[in-house]
Design an enzyme around this catalytic site. Structure first.
Site, mmCIF file in Angstrom:
data_model
loop_
_atom_site.group_PDB
_atom_site.id
_atom_site.type_symbol
_atom_site.label_atom_id
_atom_site.label_comp_id
_atom_site.label_asym_id
_atom_site.label_seq_id
_atom_site.Cartn_x
_atom_site.Cartn_y
_atom_site.Cartn_z
ATOM 1 N N HIS A 18 -21.725 52.066 38.697
ATOM 2 C CA HIS A 18 -22.540 51.458 37.640
ATOM 3 C C HIS A 18 -22.911 50.021 38.011
ATOM 4 O O HIS A 18 -24.063 49.606 37.857
ATOM 5 C CB HIS A 18 -21.768 51.454 36.313
ATOM 6 C CG HIS A 18 -21.467 52.801 35.765
ATOM 7 N ND1 HIS A 18 -20.209 53.157 35.341
ATOM 8 C CD2 HIS A 18 -22.255 53.877 35.571
ATOM 9 C CE1 HIS A 18 -20.245 54.399 34.893
ATOM 10 N NE2 HIS A 18 -21.470 54.872 35.042
ATOM 11 N N LYS A 42 -19.350 63.259 23.280
ATOM 12 C CA LYS A 42 -18.015 62.846 23.712
ATOM 13 C C LYS A 42 -17.275 62.320 22.493
ATOM 14 O O LYS A 42 -17.449 61.171 22.094
ATOM 15 C CB LYS A 42 -18.109 61.770 24.796
ATOM 16 C CG LYS A 42 -18.798 62.250 26.051
ATOM 17 C CD LYS A 42 -18.942 61.131 27.071
ATOM 18 C CE LYS A 42 -19.703 61.604 28.291
ATOM 19 N NZ LYS A 42 -19.915 60.531 29.261
ATOM 20 N N ARG A 92 -26.699 60.424 41.264
ATOM 21 C CA ARG A 92 -25.803 60.726 42.381
ATOM 22 C C ARG A 92 -26.224 61.984 43.124
ATOM 23 O O ARG A 92 -25.957 62.130 44.306
ATOM 24 C CB ARG A 92 -24.371 60.933 41.872
ATOM 25 C CG ARG A 92 -23.732 59.697 41.302
ATOM 26 C CD ARG A 92 -22.458 60.055 40.615
ATOM 27 N NE ARG A 92 -22.790 60.982 39.524
ATOM 28 C CZ ARG A 92 -22.030 61.259 38.497
ATOM 29 N NH1 ARG A 92 -20.845 60.721 38.404
ATOM 30 N NH2 ARG A 92 -22.417 62.087 37.561
ATOM 31 N N SER A 130 -17.034 58.737 36.342
ATOM 32 C CA SER A 130 -16.132 58.298 35.274
ATOM 33 C C SER A 130 -15.140 59.375 34.858
ATOM 34 O O SER A 130 -13.972 59.084 34.577
ATOM 35 C CB SER A 130 -16.934 57.842 34.049
ATOM 36 O OG SER A 130 -17.632 56.653 34.323
#
Length: 151
Positions: A18, A42, A92, A130
């Protein structure tokens, strides 16, 4: 006119990946607002949002072009309120692209002035995730090399 981008995410935790996206984004934008959003997908955070906000602020304490804010609304709405013309996101892999592409289309529909800018993650940070970091930390593993601050 100042070029402002919002870099949204749950940042649970904020990683070196990040940080890399933010620092590289400053080559494109005059100001980047790291928007720590509440993600309805989440339910429970691993790290308290206030704690992570403090760690991110500390990471960028010498970079006045970067600020952090916590929000609980649509990213497109927040972008309008703070005068951001772009959303900054890191990718990514192709899975990230598929997910982020859909979100960017909806954000553009909600705010036609809003562009999403994707930066490809630096190769040495592509595996940093993460979710994986939370698991390693949960079971007592050392995660410091993945984070730009000390836990």
């Amino acid at each position: 006119m100042k070029r402002v981008a919002i870099f949204p995410g749950s940042f649970d935790p904020f990683t070196k990946g990040h940080e890399d996206i933010v620092l590289r984004g400053l080559k494109i934008f005059d100001e980047i607002v790291i928007g720590m959003g509440y993600n309805s997908q989440k339910a429970n955070r691993y790290f308290e949002i206030e704690y992570m906000e403090e760690k991110i602020n500390d990471t960028f304490r010498d970079v006045p072009e970067v600020s952090v804010m916590v929000y609980n609304e649509l990213t497109a709405s927040l972008a309008s309120k703070i005068g951001a013309s772009a959303i900054l996101r890191g990718l990514r892999n192709t899975t990230d692209f598929e997910y982020e592409n859909s979100i960017s289309q909806v954000n553009r529909d909600l705010n036609e002035k809003l562009e999403t800018i994707f930066l490809i993650t630096s190769p040495e940070l592509a595996a940093v995730n993460s979710s994986i970091i939370r698991e390693v930390h949960r079971y007592g593993g050392d995660v410091q090399k993945y984070l730009p601050y000390t836990l």
